[in-house]
Design an enzyme around this catalytic site. Structure first.
Site, mmCIF file in Angstrom:
data_model
loop_
_atom_site.group_PDB
_atom_site.id
_atom_site.type_symbol
_atom_site.label_atom_id
_atom_site.label_comp_id
_atom_site.label_asym_id
_atom_site.label_seq_id
_atom_site.Cartn_x
_atom_site.Cartn_y
_atom_site.Cartn_z
ATOM 1 N NE ARG A 322 42.234 35.750 40.729
ATOM 2 C CZ ARG A 322 43.345 36.681 40.157
ATOM 3 N NH1 ARG A 322 44.095 35.725 39.104
ATOM 4 N NH2 ARG A 322 43.005 38.367 39.796
ATOM 5 C CG ASP A 369 51.950 38.964 42.530
ATOM 6 O OD1 ASP A 369 52.066 39.983 43.976
ATOM 7 O OD2 ASP A 369 51.935 38.536 41.634
ATOM 8 C CD GLU A 370 46.438 39.623 37.966
ATOM 9 O OE1 GLU A 370 44.929 39.478 38.181
ATOM 10 O OE2 GLU A 370 46.630 39.018 37.786
ATOM 11 C CB CYS A 371 43.814 43.683 44.693
ATOM 12 S SG CYS A 371 44.831 44.753 44.631
#
Length: 434
Positions: A322, A369-371
């Protein structure tokens, strides 16, 4: 009533009350008892000391002889009486049995260290005999097929011109370096260095772990090398950078012939034709090909070095990367405030600036933490490309986390060694002092 004397006298060990009631026992004097105990104690201590000295002497002898353990492989050619110059040829083979030595025996360290050094030299010699293993072991990466093809080309030219293969392009101001130093045998007689020293061999100031220098333009900051998005990539993608101008890299083309581009600039038509004919015979692409186009489609962000970041990314679910919390311009502006700032001498100012940078770092950590592992790597690379040394300790954990999550642990070792001793300038030859 008179009791019969116990036949054991004062030495009787019976504690039974009935026995003591029936038989008389002479009382042993306190002095005599103390003397006996003292003699017994002294005798025991001397025996213990004697056994300790025997054990210590044996340990010393074991260290000096360094007894060999039986190998899991069949070892018919070794015997105690044979010459100690016998060598093993399997790097994973166990050479010596190191006796357990009490830590208090400091005098053994010199003997122990010399044996370790001997073992390291033996393994180093074996590696030098196998260049592919040496490169993999010391540089932690795989070389593309075109790497050896270029060396073969140089060997052919060397036979024609009576020069060394590594000197083929010196007439054009270009020098083969890095892993080509291994093929040239330059490491054979060199001293054994620390692991990090090999990873810094011809590593320029702005070279990220994905880049490995193989050719330098003499007396300048221009250097060419392989760009690998992962350590085991063997596509042979070539990039170049001028360290004197900054952190930006440019993809040259696939195949090794960044040399062809450099020679074009020098208008050396004869060598250019030789290289072109040779590359065609080896089916090596000198210009943009399908692999390079395929990589462009996998890039998730440009990064400050402009070559782009490639990480595992699922475009359907948008998992893997992201964008950073702030734009490149905003991040550059914040980083610029750290330039020429000594974090130890101006700690308060440093902490104040870190408060401005911290939300971007926290957002990247949350992405991890959210890959979305690519985000933290992009931020780390941007810090690295800035060249701000006061951010080295900030970028290290970002690099470690990112490369670990995308399964590129070799790059963790490479970036750590680079940041531990990040050198400026163009004289970066590890072998220069040998």
């Amino acid at each position: 009533m008179n009791k019969r004397d116990c036949k054991y006298g004062a030495e009787c060990y019976q504690q039974n009350p009935a026995h003591k009631e029936k038989f008389a026992h002479p009382v042993k004097s306190v002095a005599e008892n103390s003397t006996v105990q003292a003699i017994t104690s002294i005798s025991g201590n001397m025996e213990i000391k004697k056994r300790s000295m025997e054990t210590l002497n044996q340990q010393l002898e074991d260290i000096k002889r360094y007894k060999r353990l039986s190998s899991p492989e069949k070892d018919n050619c070794y015997s105690e009486g044979k010459d100690s110059s016998y060598e093993y040829h399997d790097l994973t083979r166990q050479r010596y049995a190191v006796p357990k030595v009490p830590m208090s025996i400091g005098i053994l360290r010199d003997i122990y260290d010399s044996q370790i050094e001997f073992s390291q030299q033996a393994e180093y010699k074996e590696l030098c005999n196998e260049p592919k293993k040496f490169i993999k072991h010391k540089f932690l990466v795989l070389m593309p097929p075109c790497f050896e093809d270029l060396w073969q080309f140089c060997q052919v030219q060397a036979l024609k011109t009576q020069i060394k293969p590594e000197e083929t392009f010196l007439q054009f101001g270009l020098k083969l370096v890095g892993p080509y130093d291994v093929l040239a045998g330059k490491f054979d007689r060199a001293k054994v260095h620390e692991p990090g020293d090999y990873l810094r061999h011809w590593s320029f100031f702005y070279d990220p772990p994905e880049f490995q220098t193989i050719i330098v333009q003499q007396n300048s900051g221009v250097h060419y090398g392989y760009w690998r998005d992962s350590p085991d990539n063997t596509d042979g993608l070539v990039a170049w950078n001028d360290v004197k101008k900054g952190c930006e890299f440019l993809i040259a083309f696939l195949g090794k012939l960044c040399i062809c581009d450099a020679i074009q600039q020098k208008k050396i038509s004869d060598m250019k034709k030789l290289i072109s004919d040779w590359a065609q015979s080896k089916d090596i692409a000198l210009k943009c090909c399908e692999k390079q186009k395929s990589r462009k489609a996998q890039i998730v962000s440009k990064t400050f070095h402009k070559v782009g970041l490639v990480v595992p990314y699922d475009r359907k679910t948008n998992i893997g990367y992201r964008p950073l919390l702030e734009s490149d311009e905003k991040i550059r502006a914040i980083i610029s405030k750290f330039e020429n700032l000594n974090r130890f001498e101006n700690n308060l100012e440093y902490q104040e600036l870190m408060r401005e940078l911290q939300p971007i770092i926290t957002a990247a950590d949350l992405a991890t933490d959210e890959c979305d592992f690519g985000t933290v790597l992009e931020l780390a690379l941007d810090f690295f490309c800035s060249g701000v040394k006061s951010l080295h300790e900030v970028m290290k954990p970002l690099f470690f986390t990112g490369y670990s999550m995308v399964n590129r642990p070799q790059y963790i070792a490479i970036i750590k060694s680079h940041l531990d001793n990040r050198r400026e300038g163009i004289n970066l030859d590890l072998l220069a002092g040998n």
